[in-house]
Design a protein around this motif. Structure first.
Motif, PDB file in Angstrom:
ATOM      1  N   THR A 268       0.826  -1.209   0.000  1.00  0.00           N
ATOM      2  CA  THR A 268       0.000   0.000   0.000  1.00  0.00           C
ATOM      3  C   THR A 268       0.856   1.253   0.000  1.00  0.00           C
ATOM      4  OG1 THR A 268      -1.762  -1.152   1.196  1.00  0.00           O
ATOM      5  CG2 THR A 268      -1.800   1.246   1.264  1.00  0.00           C
ATOM      6  N   GLU A 269       1.979   1.220   0.715  1.00  0.00           N
ATOM      7  CA  GLU A 269       2.862   2.380   0.806  1.00  0.00           C
ATOM      8  C   GLU A 269       3.789   2.512  -0.398  1.00  0.00           C
ATOM      9  OE1 GLU A 269       2.677   4.736   2.796  1.00  0.00           O
ATOM     10  OE2 GLU A 269       1.814   4.081   4.684  1.00  0.00           O
ATOM     11  N   VAL A 270       3.675   1.609  -1.356  1.00  0.00           N
ATOM     12  CA  VAL A 270       4.492   1.616  -2.582  1.00  0.00           C
ATOM     13  C   VAL A 270       5.979   1.537  -2.216  1.00  0.00           C
ATOM     14  CG1 VAL A 270       4.657   2.641  -4.898  1.00  0.00           C
ATOM     15  CG2 VAL A 270       2.721   3.211  -3.458  1.00  0.00           C
ATOM     16  N   PHE A 430      -4.922  10.614   2.264  1.00  0.00           N
ATOM     17  CA  PHE A 430      -3.903   9.612   1.974  1.00  0.00           C
ATOM     18  C   PHE A 430      -2.688   9.727   2.901  1.00  0.00           C
ATOM     19  CE2 PHE A 430      -5.772  10.646  -2.324  1.00  0.00           C
ATOM     20  CZ  PHE A 430      -6.651   9.570  -2.319  1.00  0.00           C
ATOM     21  N   GLU A 431      -2.884  10.288   4.076  1.00  0.00           N
ATOM     22  CA  GLU A 431      -1.758  10.529   4.975  1.00  0.00           C
ATOM     23  C   GLU A 431      -0.898   9.272   5.142  1.00  0.00           C
ATOM     24  OE1 GLU A 431      -0.738  12.010   9.509  1.00  0.00           O
ATOM     25  OE2 GLU A 431      -2.787  12.110   8.771  1.00  0.00           O
ATOM     26  N   THR A 432       0.389   9.443   4.933  1.00  0.00           N
ATOM     27  CA  THR A 432       1.340   8.347   5.037  1.00  0.00           C
ATOM     28  C   THR A 432       2.575   8.833   5.782  1.00  0.00           C
ATOM     29  OG1 THR A 432       2.974   7.068   3.763  1.00  0.00           O
ATOM     30  CG2 THR A 432       1.979   8.935   2.652  1.00  0.00           C
ATOM     31  N   PRO A 433       3.099   8.041   6.712  1.00  0.00           N
ATOM     32  CA  PRO A 433       4.302   8.477   7.442  1.00  0.00           C
ATOM     33  C   PRO A 433       5.512   8.647   6.539  1.00  0.00           C
ATOM     34  CG  PRO A 433       3.857   6.144   7.850  1.00  0.00           C
ATOM     35  CD  PRO A 433       2.654   6.704   7.145  1.00  0.00           C
ATOM     36  N   PHE A 434       5.542   7.933   5.425  1.00  0.00           N
ATOM     37  CA  PHE A 434       6.669   8.066   4.507  1.00  0.00           C
ATOM     38  C   PHE A 434       6.712   9.461   3.890  1.00  0.00           C
ATOM     39  CE2 PHE A 434       5.955   3.631   5.019  1.00  0.00           C
ATOM     40  CZ  PHE A 434       7.197   3.038   4.933  1.00  0.00           C
ATOM     41  N   CYS A 435       5.564  10.126   3.844  1.00  0.00           N
ATOM     42  CA  CYS A 435       5.489  11.494   3.338  1.00  0.00           C
ATOM     43  C   CYS A 435       5.616  12.494   4.486  1.00  0.00           C
ATOM     44  CB  CYS A 435       4.181  11.699   2.590  1.00  0.00           C
ATOM     45  SG  CYS A 435       3.954  13.366   1.929  1.00  0.00           S
ATOM     46  N   MET A 526      12.653   7.424   8.719  1.00  0.00           N
ATOM     47  CA  MET A 526      13.927   7.334   8.005  1.00  0.00           C
ATOM     48  C   MET A 526      13.735   6.879   6.564  1.00  0.00           C
ATOM     49  SD  MET A 526      17.447   5.307   8.904  1.00  0.00           S
ATOM     50  CE  MET A 526      18.215   6.742   9.683  1.00  0.00           C
ATOM     51  N   LEU A 527      12.863   5.906   6.339  1.00  0.00           N
ATOM     52  CA  LEU A 527      12.710   5.369   4.993  1.00  0.00           C
ATOM     53  C   LEU A 527      12.116   6.405   4.046  1.00  0.00           C
ATOM     54  CD1 LEU A 527      11.496   1.796   5.942  1.00  0.00           C
ATOM     55  CD2 LEU A 527      13.766   2.470   5.120  1.00  0.00           C
ATOM     56  N   GLY A 528      11.124   7.165   4.513  1.00  0.00           N
ATOM     57  CA  GLY A 528      10.592   8.243   3.683  1.00  0.00           C
ATOM     58  C   GLY A 528      11.627   9.321   3.438  1.00  0.00           C
ATOM     59  N   GLY A 529      12.421   9.632   4.483  1.00  0.00           N
ATOM     60  CA  GLY A 529      13.494  10.612   4.326  1.00  0.00           C
ATOM     61  C   GLY A 529      14.534  10.159   3.329  1.00  0.00           C
ATOM     62  N   ILE A 562       6.053   8.616  -1.773  1.00  0.00           N
ATOM     63  CA  ILE A 562       7.203   9.288  -2.388  1.00  0.00           C
ATOM     64  C   ILE A 562       7.490   8.750  -3.782  1.00  0.00           C
ATOM     65  CG2 ILE A 562       9.605   9.975  -2.078  1.00  0.00           C
ATOM     66  CD1 ILE A 562       7.704  11.057   0.061  1.00  0.00           C
ATOM     67  N   GLU A 563       7.321   7.446  -3.990  1.00  0.00           N
ATOM     68  CA  GLU A 563       7.567   6.898  -5.324  1.00  0.00           C
ATOM     69  C   GLU A 563       6.591   7.482  -6.343  1.00  0.00           C
ATOM     70  OE1 GLU A 563       7.771   2.627  -7.720  1.00  0.00           O
ATOM     71  OE2 GLU A 563       8.225   2.695  -5.573  1.00  0.00           O
ATOM     72  N   LEU A 564       5.351   7.719  -5.934  1.00  0.00           N
ATOM     73  CA  LEU A 564       4.385   8.330  -6.852  1.00  0.00           C
ATOM     74  C   LEU A 564       4.701   9.807  -7.074  1.00  0.00           C
ATOM     75  CD1 LEU A 564       1.029   6.665  -5.770  1.00  0.00           C
ATOM     76  CD2 LEU A 564       2.481   6.122  -7.732  1.00  0.00           C
TER      77      LEU A 564
END
Length: 591
Positions: A268-270, A430-435, A526-529, A562-564
């Protein structure tokens, strides 16, 4: 590399992003024009559909409010499946790049919501079996009947309350005698469901009491007995099944979702990595941090970095001075971003930062200060024990605070949330911690690299403490949900790997496993960063985009994976069955 045929300088509107190579004609799927039976119009604008879905789900969840009720899960699953089915007929190829991204965001969101419904229903079915089945279903039916404002038959309702109370007492006796047992995850869920029932019964009672004379005649006697029986059962489950004493606020108990649940969440988080690969990334980043910690410690004259860290922890302000420190650090970070023109900081954004103090109770869950719309300062109060005061002082020292302010306020969460409220606000669903967390952590990396951001050895140690903390968060949160670590082992990991005070480590783990966070939330920092950092190297450091243009474009894109976002700004070809494929970590170049 960014598509050389597209120039961001050609955009005529602030939110306009590449639409190159997309068909100009609008194609309506054959045989599916018009209105669907449940999912709205086929030709509904995708942004409008997102807004409608958000409100539909809000209304459905508010109405079908008994979370453990099979009727709720059935209705939500029906709605989500219908929306996903209609998406398949929507004219994806006719959309521009932003609309295609919106489509994929909505599809992922609906799939994730459906997975959560199925996962919750599966766990609640185990809770139902543990509690005997009869009384939870009867109570759910009565509460849902009140929602529909069905006619109330007072005597029959009183008989149902009496019968439910008897069944609750019976279940309690079976648990006490250990004839009925449950694994911790089921027992914990049972206490949550029963607590929710207590609240629903209170609302049910208040709805009729005083307005219906016959209601008070029949219900005033069995109602309090039912509520007392529910609380007794909750206390019994906590004590017998979970080993918790009444009013225990310290023990940490959560609900691990397992490897399959993590993989679903990653899809889901791509994110195209396995949990094990992400743990390996965290371990590599931690090794880098440890090397840098040793350098900073040596600069202060310490042989080992842990000794230097203990030195930095003792550099805190006196009680009462923390709000002034946070205020000054906030102004420093804001002035830096404006001076170097790193991002556009609207005047209202910088002007309207509000500051509040965090209560001692809230500090058990959030040992460090929080930011966003406002900044909430965590610091000891006179009600805390001497040991608690010292741990809070050391955990919120000057140099930890300096590294936290720009994460929480400007250019981090406060700036990001300011933009989210004003640009493509429909994407906030669509709130995501990666963003959201990835953006804030990304600035920790950027300012570490920047020669113009002042960094004394103490400052470096403060920044590295948080960076090591983000590494540890990936490791302990994923291993916890994989079933490889207990909550207590997670606490010990934070103390051993990062140098946390025990109280702050317990608060972090409690927040991670008992707060309202998804299983990937802690890993998302960290992963989103790292995703944004890799994209920065791809589009900024090669000269295609200026730093400010990159940052402003991201801020105006609102919430998205982030990938999108990368596909959006590079004009990459997208299809409606897009799967994650960007191995961002392998693309990061380090000096």
């Amino acid at each position: 590399m960014r598509d050389p045929n597209f120039s961001h300088k050609q955009m005529s509107a602030p939110d306009r992003l590449p639409t190159r190579g997309l068909p100009s004609n609008s194609v309506t799927p054959s045989g599916r024009n018009g209105v669907s039976s449940r999912g709205g119009e086929i030709n509904e604008r995708i942004a409008d559909r997102i807004v409608r879905v958000q409100w539909d789900l809000t209304n459905l969840k508010d109405f079908w409010k008994v979370h453990s009720s099979p009727h709720r899960s059935e209705r939500l699953a029906e709605y989500l499946n219908a929306e996903l089915k209609v998406l398949e007929w929507m004219p994806f190829q006719a959309y521009d790049q932003n609309e295609r991204v919106d489509y994929l965001l909505l599809k992922n969101f609906l799939r994730n919501q459906l997975s959560e419904v199925h996962r919750d229903a599966e766990l609640d079915s185990k809770v139902l079996a543990f509690l005997g089945g009869f009384f939870p279903l009867r109570m759910a039916n009565m509460i849902e009947a009140r929602q529909r404002v069905d006619d109330l038959y007072h005597k029959k309702a009183a008989e149902s309350l009496v019968e439910c109370t008897k069944r609750i007492i019976l279940v309690k006796e079976l648990i006490v005698s250990e004839k009925e047992t449950a694994e911790p995850i089921v027992a914990l869920r049972a206490t949550k469901n029963l607590e929710e029932f207590k609240g629903h019964w209170q609302e049910w009672y208040n709805f009729y009491d005083g307005y219906d004379p016959l209601f008070s005649y029949w219900i005033s006697e069995p109602y309090p007995k039912l509520q007392k029986a529910l609380q007794d059962l909750i206390d019994t489950i906590k004590k017998v099944c979970l080993g918790l004493e009444t009013e225990d606020e310290d023990t940490i108990v959560g609900e691990p979702i397992g490897r399959s649940g993590i993989l679903e969440a990653l899809d889901t988080e791509v994110i195209p990595y396995t949990p094990e690969e992400l743990i390996s990334i965290a371990q590599k980043e931690y090794a880098w941090c440890e090397t840098e910690m040793e350098k900073a410690g040596h600069a202060l004259g310490f042989q080992h970095w842990r000794s230097a860290l203990e030195h930095v922890k003792d550099l805190y302000v006196e009680p009462g001075k923390q709000p002034s420190l946070v205020r000054d650090l906030t102004r420093e970070a804001t002035a830096y971003i404006r001076k170097h023109d790193s991002a556009t900081v609207p005047p209202v954004c910088a002007e309207t930062i509000q500051t509040f103090m965090m209560s001692p109770k809230a500090q058990k869950m959030n040992p460090f200060f929080l930011g966003g719309d406002e900044i909430i300062v965590s610091y000891p109060t006179q009600t805390m024990s001497h040991e608690q005061k010292l741990m809070s002082l050391r955990g919120n020292n000057i140099h930890f605070a300096r590294a936290t302010v720009f994460h929480e306020m400007i250019p981090g969460h406060h700036l990001h949330m300011h933009y989210m409220a004003r640009h493509r606000p429909y994407r906030q669903i669509f709130e995501t911690p990666f963003c959201i967390e990835g953006w804030a952590f990304y600035w920790e990396m950027v300012l570490w690299d920047s020669p113009s951001w002042q960094k004394t050895p103490e400052n470096r140690i403060g920044m590295l403490f948080w960076r090591m903390h983000r590494c540890a968060r990936i490791i302990f949160s994923l291993k916890y949900h994989l079933g490889e670590m207990t909550a207590e082992e997670c606490v010990e990991l934070l103390i051993d790997m990062v140098g946390h005070e025990r109280a702050t480590a317990e608060g972090e783990v409690r927040r991670s496993v008992m707060g309202d966070y998804g299983p990937l939330y802690q890993a998302g920092y960290m992963l989103g960063g790292l995703q944004l950092y890799a994209l920065r190297q791809e589009v900024v450091e090669n000269g295609d985009w200026s730093e400010k243009e990159f940052h402003d474009t991201f801020l105006k894109a609102n919430q998205l994976n982030i990938e999108l976002f990368r596909a959006l700004i590079l004009g990459e070809e997208l299809d409606k069955d897009y799967k994650s494929q960007w191995k961002f970590y392998e693309e990061i170049k380090r000096d």
